[in-house]
Scaffold this motif. Structure first.
Motif, PDB file in Angstrom:
ATOM      1  N   ALA A  54       0.791   2.577   3.362  1.00 38.22           N
ATOM      2  CA  ALA A  54       1.903   3.391   2.848  1.00 38.22           C
ATOM      3  C   ALA A  54       1.875   4.779   3.473  1.00 38.22           C
ATOM      4  CB  ALA A  54       1.812   3.490   1.328  1.00 38.22           C
ATOM      5  N   LYS A  55       0.668   5.322   3.661  1.00 38.68           N
ATOM      6  CA  LYS A  55       0.574   6.650   4.298  1.00 38.68           C
ATOM      7  C   LYS A  55       1.117   6.592   5.722  1.00 38.68           C
ATOM      8  CE  LYS A  55      -3.094   8.742   1.630  1.00 38.68           C
ATOM      9  NZ  LYS A  55      -4.500   8.899   1.452  1.00 38.68           N
ATOM     10  N   MET A  56       0.788   5.517   6.436  1.00 34.70           N
ATOM     11  CA  MET A  56       1.299   5.345   7.802  1.00 34.70           C
ATOM     12  C   MET A  56       2.827   5.273   7.771  1.00 34.70           C
ATOM     13  SD  MET A  56      -1.053   4.865  10.331  1.00 34.70           S
ATOM     14  CE  MET A  56      -0.500   3.615  11.488  1.00 34.70           C
ATOM     15  N   ALA A  57       3.359   4.503   6.826  1.00 36.25           N
ATOM     16  CA  ALA A  57       4.816   4.338   6.737  1.00 36.25           C
ATOM     17  C   ALA A  57       5.482   5.683   6.455  1.00 36.25           C
ATOM     18  CB  ALA A  57       5.154   3.328   5.650  1.00 36.25           C
ATOM     19  N   LYS A  58       4.852   6.504   5.611  1.00 35.26           N
ATOM     20  CA  LYS A  58       5.421   7.829   5.314  1.00 35.26           C
ATOM     21  C   LYS A  58       5.391   8.709   6.547  1.00 35.26           C
ATOM     22  CE  LYS A  58       4.453   7.861   0.433  1.00 35.26           C
ATOM     23  NZ  LYS A  58       3.391   8.093  -0.524  1.00 35.26           N
ATOM     24  N   LEU A  59       4.270   8.655   7.294  1.00 36.52           N
ATOM     25  CA  LEU A  59       4.184   9.470   8.518  1.00 36.52           C
ATOM     26  C   LEU A  59       5.264   9.071   9.518  1.00 36.52           C
ATOM     27  CD1 LEU A  59       0.317   9.617   9.165  1.00 36.52           C
ATOM     28  CD2 LEU A  59       1.821  11.516   8.547  1.00 36.52           C
ATOM     29  N   LEU A  60       5.676   7.811   9.455  1.00 41.74           N
ATOM     30  CA  LEU A  60       6.724   7.338  10.369  1.00 41.74           C
ATOM     31  C   LEU A  60       8.125   7.632   9.816  1.00 41.74           C
ATOM     32  CD1 LEU A  60       5.084   3.913  11.269  1.00 41.74           C
ATOM     33  CD2 LEU A  60       5.587   5.735  12.918  1.00 41.74           C
ATOM     34  N   SER A  61       8.167   8.357   8.684  1.00 41.66           N
ATOM     35  CA  SER A  61       9.434   8.744   8.019  1.00 41.66           C
ATOM     36  C   SER A  61      10.324   7.552   7.689  1.00 41.66           C
ATOM     37  CB  SER A  61      10.233   9.736   8.871  1.00 41.66           C
ATOM     38  OG  SER A  61       9.452  10.801   9.255  1.00 41.66           O
ATOM     39  N   LEU A  62       9.725   6.445   7.280  1.00 47.10           N
ATOM     40  CA  LEU A  62      10.528   5.286   6.884  1.00 47.10           C
ATOM     41  C   LEU A  62      11.161   5.572   5.521  1.00 47.10           C
ATOM     42  CD1 LEU A  62       8.196   2.316   7.912  1.00 47.10           C
ATOM     43  CD2 LEU A  62       9.889   3.542   9.263  1.00 47.10           C
ATOM     44  N   ASP A  63      12.206   4.800   5.175  1.00 43.93           N
ATOM     45  CA  ASP A  63      12.838   5.078   3.881  1.00 43.93           C
ATOM     46  C   ASP A  63      12.011   4.464   2.736  1.00 43.93           C
ATOM     47  OD1 ASP A  63      13.604   2.386   3.569  1.00 43.93           O
ATOM     48  OD2 ASP A  63      15.432   2.734   4.711  1.00 43.93           O
ATOM     49  N   GLU A  64      12.364   4.889   1.519  1.00 43.55           N
ATOM     50  CA  GLU A  64      11.597   4.514   0.324  1.00 43.55           C
ATOM     51  C   GLU A  64      11.400   2.996   0.207  1.00 43.55           C
ATOM     52  OE1 GLU A  64      10.037   6.189  -2.208  1.00 43.55           O
ATOM     53  OE2 GLU A  64      10.244   7.893  -0.858  1.00 43.55           O
ATOM     54  N   GLU A  65      12.478   2.263   0.497  1.00 40.30           N
ATOM     55  CA  GLU A  65      12.403   0.814   0.321  1.00 40.30           C
ATOM     56  C   GLU A  65      11.388   0.196   1.296  1.00 40.30           C
ATOM     57  OE1 GLU A  65      16.289  -0.911  -0.041  1.00 40.30           O
ATOM     58  OE2 GLU A  65      15.404  -2.920   0.233  1.00 40.30           O
ATOM     59  N   ASP A  66      11.427   0.661   2.551  1.00 38.85           N
ATOM     60  CA  ASP A  66      10.476   0.139   3.546  1.00 38.85           C
ATOM     61  C   ASP A  66       9.033   0.508   3.175  1.00 38.85           C
ATOM     62  OD1 ASP A  66      12.368  -1.087   5.079  1.00 38.85           O
ATOM     63  OD2 ASP A  66      12.704   0.649   6.375  1.00 38.85           O
ATOM     64  N   ILE A  67       8.877   1.732   2.664  1.00 37.84           N
ATOM     65  CA  ILE A  67       7.526   2.161   2.271  1.00 37.84           C
ATOM     66  C   ILE A  67       7.014   1.253   1.144  1.00 37.84           C
ATOM     67  CG2 ILE A  67       6.137   4.045   1.274  1.00 37.84           C
ATOM     68  CD1 ILE A  67       8.050   6.013   2.702  1.00 37.84           C
ATOM     69  N   PHE A  68       7.915   0.944   0.192  1.00 40.58           N
ATOM     70  CA  PHE A  68       7.538   0.056  -0.921  1.00 40.58           C
ATOM     71  C   PHE A  68       7.094  -1.317  -0.383  1.00 40.58           C
ATOM     72  CE2 PHE A  68       8.973  -3.546  -3.477  1.00 40.58           C
ATOM     73  CZ  PHE A  68       8.153  -3.408  -4.593  1.00 40.58           C
ATOM     74  N   VAL A  69       7.895  -1.861   0.545  1.00 37.61           N
ATOM     75  CA  VAL A  69       7.584  -3.196   1.089  1.00 37.61           C
ATOM     76  C   VAL A  69       6.225  -3.173   1.796  1.00 37.61           C
ATOM     77  CG1 VAL A  69       8.250  -4.904   2.849  1.00 37.61           C
ATOM     78  CG2 VAL A  69       9.973  -3.989   1.288  1.00 37.61           C
ATOM     79  N   ILE A  70       5.993  -2.139   2.601  1.00 37.11           N
ATOM     80  CA  ILE A  70       4.756  -2.071   3.387  1.00 37.11           C
ATOM     81  C   ILE A  70       3.544  -1.853   2.475  1.00 37.11           C
ATOM     82  CG2 ILE A  70       3.533  -0.697   5.145  1.00 37.11           C
ATOM     83  CD1 ILE A  70       6.304  -0.411   6.536  1.00 37.11           C
ATOM     84  N   LYS A  71       3.711  -0.967   1.501  1.00 36.66           N
ATOM     85  CA  LYS A  71       2.594  -0.721   0.562  1.00 36.66           C
ATOM     86  C   LYS A  71       2.242  -2.019  -0.194  1.00 36.66           C
ATOM     87  CE  LYS A  71       1.083   1.875  -3.409  1.00 36.66           C
ATOM     88  NZ  LYS A  71       0.228   2.995  -3.302  1.00 36.66           N
ATOM     89  N   THR A  72       3.277  -2.699  -0.678  1.00 34.85           N
ATOM     90  CA  THR A  72       3.032  -3.920  -1.454  1.00 34.85           C
ATOM     91  C   THR A  72       2.437  -5.017  -0.577  1.00 34.85           C
ATOM     92  OG1 THR A  72       4.949  -3.296  -2.768  1.00 34.85           O
ATOM     93  CG2 THR A  72       4.082  -5.512  -3.108  1.00 34.85           C
ATOM     94  N   ALA A  73       2.945  -5.129   0.653  1.00 32.73           N
ATOM     95  CA  ALA A  73       2.405  -6.145   1.562  1.00 32.73           C
ATOM     96  C   ALA A  73       0.939  -5.831   1.871  1.00 32.73           C
ATOM     97  CB  ALA A  73       3.234  -6.203   2.842  1.00 32.73           C
ATOM     98  N   GLY A  74       0.616  -4.538   2.028  1.00 33.45           N
ATOM     99  CA  GLY A  74      -0.776  -4.142   2.269  1.00 33.45           C
ATOM    100  C   GLY A  74      -1.646  -4.537   1.088  1.00 33.45           C
ATOM    101  N   LEU A  75      -1.136  -4.254  -0.090  1.00 32.69           N
ATOM    102  CA  LEU A  75      -1.870  -4.544  -1.320  1.00 32.69           C
ATOM    103  C   LEU A  75      -2.117  -6.046  -1.486  1.00 32.69           C
ATOM    104  CD1 LEU A  75      -2.731  -2.777  -3.754  1.00 32.69           C
ATOM    105  CD2 LEU A  75      -0.568  -3.368  -4.823  1.00 32.69           C
ATOM    106  N   LEU A  76      -1.135  -6.850  -1.088  1.00 34.40           N
ATOM    107  CA  LEU A  76      -1.226  -8.295  -1.355  1.00 34.40           C
ATOM    108  C   LEU A  76      -1.444  -9.127  -0.083  1.00 34.40           C
ATOM    109  CD1 LEU A  76       1.758  -8.575  -3.903  1.00 34.40           C
ATOM    110  CD2 LEU A  76      -0.653  -8.233  -4.418  1.00 34.40           C
ATOM    111  N   HIS A  77      -1.824  -8.483   1.032  1.00 33.52           N
ATOM    112  CA  HIS A  77      -1.810  -9.207   2.311  1.00 33.52           C
ATOM    113  C   HIS A  77      -2.714 -10.451   2.315  1.00 33.52           C
ATOM    114  CE1 HIS A  77      -5.346  -6.653   2.930  1.00 33.52           C
ATOM    115  NE2 HIS A  77      -5.736  -7.484   3.881  1.00 33.52           N
ATOM    116  N   ASP A  78      -3.814 -10.410   1.565  1.00 35.58           N
ATOM    117  CA  ASP A  78      -4.724 -11.554   1.573  1.00 35.58           C
ATOM    118  C   ASP A  78      -4.606 -12.402   0.306  1.00 35.58           C
ATOM    119  OD1 ASP A  78      -5.807 -11.349   4.112  1.00 35.58           O
ATOM    120  OD2 ASP A  78      -7.423 -10.009   3.483  1.00 35.58           O
ATOM    121  N   ILE A  79      -3.470 -12.312  -0.369  1.00 36.01           N
ATOM    122  CA  ILE A  79      -3.277 -13.039  -1.637  1.00 36.01           C
ATOM    123  C   ILE A  79      -3.472 -14.553  -1.434  1.00 36.01           C
ATOM    124  CG2 ILE A  79      -0.723 -13.278  -1.393  1.00 36.01           C
ATOM    125  CD1 ILE A  79      -2.013 -12.216  -4.687  1.00 36.01           C
TER     126      ILE A  79
END
Ligand SMILES: [Fe+2]
Ligand SMILES: [Fe+2]
Length: 296
Positions: A54-79
């Motif tokens: 999510a920090k990387m996504a913020k540094l890339l100035s992505l919008d809120e929705e993309d940041i949410f998707v990336i953070k959640t995917a990071g959190l659940l990537h090995d589900i």
């Protein structure tokens, strides 16, 4: 605006909030199940990958929705690893037999299938499916390359590798442990050589495993994260004095074994609320090991 339109807007807003809460609750539930696969890490792998991606996504100035998707995917990537045997959890892919590796690769398919059941998590499922694709097309499952790979998956690939290399071990006591130190400088010194080696490998893998532009950004980010704690002391601080922005020097679990606070994680209000609940019911001590500067 007519009364009817206003009422309708209020209903839509309420439904939107309910849906958002529902999605959030689902993610939390999945995340707790995922913790079960993380006993070979010195702290929570999934929470780290979610936060740093999510920090990387913020540094890339992505919008809120993309940041949410990336953070959640990071959190659940090995589900998709839930239910895997221990041998498949602690071995690195290079140590696996051909059969084990074939099985291991399925975790991206399983992860995608699991999350596709929730309509609001399908974009997250797509990122998870691709988190082992390599920039040069040598990854799995589709052998995608460069920009064919979703940005979120390219980010998670780097963060995932970094955390595995720094914090995964069969012998957790061999890892320099920040909670055993009295200051962060010792911890940083002890882990410096390992950190340098991992960063050197990531640099070498530019254009091979990793997206070169993201490598550059990632290295800047983790170096500044380490700098931030230079000079910090490890202290036992009473819950009422713990403030957002401090860093946990240890992990804290509820009495049922759910991870509440992750070692190395920055304190946020939501974690503090969960900690208060646990302290009130005597599940964790009132004083917690924190990394803080001298003003505390
Ligand atoms: Fe994975
Ligand atoms: Fe992972």
């Amino acid at each position: 605006m007519s009364n009817n339109t206003k009422e309708l807007e209020e209903i839509i807003e309420k439904l939107g909030t309910q849906l958002a809460n529902n999605v959030y609750d689902t993610i939390k539930t999945l995340q707790f199940s995922l913790d079960l696969t993380e006993r070979y890490y010195e702290n929570s792998h999934s929470r780290y990958v979610g936060d740093l991606s999510a920090k990387m996504a913020k540094l890339l100035s992505l919008d809120e929705e993309d940041i949410f998707v990336i953070k959640t995917a990071g959190l659940l990537h090995d589900i998709g690893k839930i239910g895997f045997r221990d041998t498949a959890l602690f071995k690195s892919p290079s140590e696996m037999t051909t059969r084990e590796f074939k099985q291991y690769k399925l975790h991206v398919d399983i992860g995608r299938e699991m999350l596709y059941n929730h309509r609001a998590l399908q974009a997250v499922a797509d990122v998870i499916y691709q988190h082992h694709e390599n920039f040069d097309g040598t990854g799995f499952p589709e052998k995608l390359h460069k920009n064919q790979i979703l940005l979120g998956a390219r980010i998670i690939n780097i963060v995932d590798f970094f955390h595995n290399a720094m914090h995964k071990s069969m012998n957790v006591s061999s890892i320099a442990d920040i909670s055993q130190k009295t200051n962060a400088t010792d911890y940083l010194q002890e882990t410096q050589r390992k950190f340098d080696n991992v960063i050197e490998y990531i640099e070498d893998q530019k254009n091979i495993r990793f997206d070169p532009e993201l490598v550059h950004l990632f290295i800047k980010l983790v170096e500044s994260e380490r700098k931030k704690i230079e000079g910090y002391l490890v202290k036992r601080i009473h819950i009422t004095n713990i403030k957002p922005g401090m860093i946990f020097a240890d992990s804290y679990y509820s009495s049922s074994g759910l991870l509440i606070a992750n070692k190395g994680e920055v304190v946020v209000n939501e974690t503090l609320r969960a900690l208060y609940r646990c302290v009130e019911s005597n599940q964790i001590p009132q004083k917690l090991l924190m990394l803080a500067d001298n003003s505390y």
